[in-house]
Structure formats: C-alpha cells, structure tokens
Design an enzyme around this catalytic site. Sequence first.
Site, mmCIF file in Angstrom:
data_model
loop_
_atom_site.group_PDB
_atom_site.id
_atom_site.type_symbol
_atom_site.label_atom_id
_atom_site.label_comp_id
_atom_site.label_asym_id
_atom_site.label_seq_id
_atom_site.Cartn_x
_atom_site.Cartn_y
_atom_site.Cartn_z
ATOM 1 C CB CYS A 243 -0.870 0.000 1.245
ATOM 2 S SG CYS A 243 -1.915 -1.456 1.403
ATOM 3 C CB ALA B 219 0.419 6.012 -3.278
ATOM 4 N N PRO B 220 2.112 7.742 -1.081
ATOM 5 C CG PRO B 220 2.732 9.874 -0.326
ATOM 6 C CD PRO B 220 1.941 8.665 0.073
ATOM 7 N N GLY B 221 4.686 6.819 -1.472
ATOM 8 C CA GLY B 221 6.017 6.227 -1.633
ATOM 9 C C GLY B 221 7.002 6.591 -0.547
ATOM 10 C CG ASP C 293 1.929 2.471 5.770
ATOM 11 O OD1 ASP C 293 1.416 2.473 6.904
ATOM 12 O OD2 ASP C 293 2.360 3.500 5.204
ATOM 13 C CB CYS D 50 -1.029 6.604 10.644
ATOM 14 S SG CYS D 50 -2.236 6.905 9.358
HETATM 15 C C1 LIG Z 1 -1.360 4.702 4.635
HETATM 16 S S1 LIG Z 1 -1.339 4.967 2.936
HETATM 17 C C2 LIG Z 1 0.257 4.450 2.480
HETATM 18 C C3 LIG Z 1 1.362 5.438 2.742
HETATM 19 C C4 LIG Z 1 2.689 4.985 2.159
HETATM 20 N N1 LIG Z 1 3.066 3.673 2.633
HETATM 21 C C5 LIG Z 1 3.802 5.956 2.457
HETATM 22 O O1 LIG Z 1 4.550 5.739 3.416
HETATM 23 O O2 LIG Z 1 3.955 6.926 1.724
HETATM 24 C C6 LIG Z 1 -2.314 3.672 2.345
HETATM 25 C C7 LIG Z 1 -2.363 3.563 0.843
HETATM 26 O O3 LIG Z 1 -3.013 2.341 0.507
HETATM 27 C C8 LIG Z 1 -3.738 2.537 -0.672
HETATM 28 N N2 LIG Z 1 -4.715 1.421 -0.762
HETATM 29 C C9 LIG Z 1 -5.966 1.364 -0.247
HETATM 30 N N3 LIG Z 1 -6.521 0.181 -0.531
HETATM 31 C C10 LIG Z 1 -5.604 -0.532 -1.221
HETATM 32 C C11 LIG Z 1 -5.599 -1.826 -1.822
HETATM 33 N N4 LIG Z 1 -6.675 -2.630 -1.734
HETATM 34 N N5 LIG Z 1 -4.496 -2.213 -2.487
HETATM 35 C C12 LIG Z 1 -3.405 -1.411 -2.571
HETATM 36 N N6 LIG Z 1 -3.365 -0.174 -2.046
HETATM 37 C C13 LIG Z 1 -4.441 0.253 -1.376
HETATM 38 C C14 LIG Z 1 -4.322 3.910 -0.515
HETATM 39 O O4 LIG Z 1 -4.695 4.459 -1.760
HETATM 40 C C15 LIG Z 1 -3.143 4.655 0.132
HETATM 41 O O5 LIG Z 1 -2.346 5.254 -0.847
#
Ligand SMILES: C[S@@+](CC[C@H](N)C(=O)[O-])C[C@H]1O[C@@H](n2cnc3c(N)ncnc32)[C@H](O)[C@@H]1O
Length: 436
Positions: free
Chosen positions: A257, A259-261, A324, A377
């Site tokens: 999961c 984005a934004p990376g 995450d 978080c």
């Molecule tokens: C907490 S954020 C991640 C932050 C990232 N790890 C960082 O440190 O920059 C969670 C992310 O999971 C994505 N997401 C939600 N459901 C998902 C799924 N079923 N598969 C993959 N990504 C998913 C969301 O769009 C979001 O960008």
Amino acid sequence: MKPAGAEARLVAARALAAVLDQRRNLGDALADLDRQLPDSRDRALVRRLCNRVLRDYPALEWRLSQLLRKPLPRKSRDVHFLLLSALDQLIEGREPARAVVHASVAAARTGGHAHLGGLVNAVLRNQQRRALQMEAELPDAPALRLGYPEWLLDAIRRDWPDRWREIAEAGNRIPPLWLRVNRRRSTPERQCRTLREAGIEADTDAHFPDAVRLDHPARISSLPGYAEGEFSVQDAGAQATAGLLELEDGQRVLDACAAPGGKAAHILECARVELTALELDPERARRIEETFDRLGLAGRVIAGDAAQPQEWAAGKTFDRILVDAPCTATGVLRRHPDIRWQRRADDVAANVMLQDRILDALWPLLAPGGLLVYATCSILHAENRDQARAFIARHADARPLETRLDEGVSTDPGCQILPGSLDRDGFYHVRMRRVR
Ligand SMILES: C[S@@+](CC[C@H](N)C(=O)[O-])C[C@H]1O[C@@H](n2cnc3c(N)ncnc32)[C@H](O)[C@@H]1O
C-alpha cells in the site's frame, strides 16, 4: 480598499464549509489556494484559520449558538464559518479585535452577503462584551472542550482508559516538520548545516537516525536540497517502519500500500533490495514514481489491488512484505485536523474488514522464513492489536516477533506509538514471521 485578510477569510470560510458540511478533505478544498491568493501571507492566514477552527469546532459552534438569535440560513454558510473563525481569532487575541471585525464584515460583503454585514459586526462585538461570561458558561463536556466528535473521543477513551485525555490533547498540538534524510545522498548533520546556512532552524534528534526536525513551518519544495533529492518529509513515527523490516541487500520486498512512496523510498535508501511498490489508485501510483525519480531510487511500481494478488503477482514471492494499511488515520489528527470530522464511527469496521482482506491475500506471497510488517497510523485497537491477534489466530504459520520502539507502548502483539510521544504521530507496527 478592502482590509487585509478579507479575501483570505472568505476562502477559509468556504474551505471550512467544504470540510464540515460536505466532509471533503481540507487538502482538496484548498487545492486551488496558490491561484486564489497570490500573497503567501494570505495563504498562511487561510491555513491557520482552517486548522484552528477544525481543532476547536464544537466549542466555537456552541459560542456562536449563544450569540445568534437563530441559526443562519443554509445559503449563508460562508458567513456562518466566517463567524466561527472570527470568534476564534477574538478569543486568541493575536490580532486587534477591531481589525478582525472589520476584515470579517468586508469578507461577508466580498462573498455577496452585504446584507449580513451588520449582523457579523453585532455578533463579534457581542462576543467581546460577553467573553468572560461565555467562558464561564462553556459546557464541561470533554468532547466539546477537547474539540472531538463524541464517537471518536469515546473510542479513544475505551481503548486507552488511562491515557485518552493526553492522546486527545496531543491531537490538538501543532506538530514539528520532520524530514527524513536520504542516506544515499546526505546525512542529517550535513542537511542541518545546509538548512542553517539558509537561515532555517533545524536539528538532528538522537532517537531517529535519519531525521532532521524543523520547528517552524516551511515551504518544502523551496528548502535547499529538496529538488536534489537529499531529503523527504516524513514524520519520525513513520521513519521507524523501514528499520523493523530487517532489510538486507538482494531481498525481494513488497510494499503493498505504497503511495505516495514515503516508506518505499526509505526502504530503498536503507538497502539494495528488489522492491515492488503496489498501490490501488493509479494516480497515486504515479506519485510513487515521482518520489523515486526525485530521490534517485529505482523500484517497480504497479497499480493494483493488494487484496487481489492473482491480478499482479504472477506467482512471485517476497522475503519482506510491508502492509502500511489504509486506516482511520486517528494517529495523525494533529497534522490533519479535518480527519476527525470526515470519519464516522462505522469507518472503523469498514477499515478493519479491508485490512483483513489485504493481510489474508498477501500472506501466501511471503516466502517461508520471511517477515511481514503490518503498520497503521491509527491508535484504535480494532485496527491494530486486535487485528494482529485475529490474524495470528487464523494463520498457524504466523509468529509475532517482538517490536520495540523508543517510548512505544507494547500491545502484545506489536507496539503502539501514541501521538505526541517523542513528538511523533501515532503509529502502530507489528512484525510477523512466516515459520513454514
Ligand atoms: C497509509 S497509505 C500508504 C502510505 C505509504 N506507505 C507511504 O509511506 O507513503 C495507504 C495507501 O493504501 C492505498 N490502498 C488502499 N486500498 C488498497 C488496496 N486494496 N491495495 C493497494 N493499495 C491500497 C491507498 O490508496 C493509500 O495510498
């Protein structure tokens, strides 16, 4: 000539209406801010007004209800929110009251509510007259005093019966700006020197090996070293994740999961691994690529659903998986005061179900002996400790490993960073080894 800040007040009022009436995200509501307000002082005022009102919304609503004979009609919501931010400013006392009243009346006029100019003036002057009396009469209800929706404060209190007040108060404090220095291009000491030479106060922190701390807000993209990929913005709580993965060169790592990376980039800064960064939202997946480009890192970015690995994994397994997970984000309220008003009580269960599906779908992709780190978080047990316990109960080949972080609370399994501890956001981490 319009008084200074009139336009900014109107922009803030409309953004507040978008967040509080339509449950939009504050970032989206202010997406056009640079174009709307060319003066950086106006933009700073908008952000300040929005953040302050969102942190103290219930008490400001109560105050306004005492000062208005009847609520303003639906079509005058701009004026309603203008009044809330003006009340907050009068109570704060940072700007002269006359200037606040004058600019608020002008803002109402600019917004096409000239007929309410007299009312705005009267309400604000009345607040000045009745300030002491209203202070004494402010209801002694914790959710109102602390600026939280009832359901959320109840949930925090249920999970943290001894610490709920401290947690709620931490969610109202203004956080520092934490940078994570790109180990491949610089060091925290060098970055601090560069920032100080540019007149920006910055410090390293003995607890966090990659971090630099700034106590005053700054426009990130104009900080020296940003364009050169020497650092990223990342809370010190989030900087713990990469270290928990026990990374070694050559490993295959999935950030599921991504984005934004932020964490994906940290992983690549720490070790020469073969990284796959997965993200459901294709537009957000592009931001991962931008992050890697700026930092000079290379990883494979895939837009796909973590809960449907058959669509993108092609039978591949990984030595490390980071989940995450999407969550209620109740640990980052101090940074995003809009979140508490966007979420509803039933969002917790919806997030738990999604996290569940993602974890179960990814577990078979972890190589035997591999390590999965689950992070959120959030500060709610349902998404954290209870989620991990249920997962371990379902998977006989999952063993929780000890997860220790400075001043983290051990939750068996996992470790909770509470918001504000060592000035971090709230974060949860649990580590699970696949034993066969
Ligand atoms: C907490 S954020 C991640 C932050 C990232 N790890 C960082 O440190 O920059 C969670 C992310 O999971 C994505 N997401 C939600 N459901 C998902 C799924 N079923 N598969 C993959 N990504 C998913 C969301 O769009 C979001 O960008």
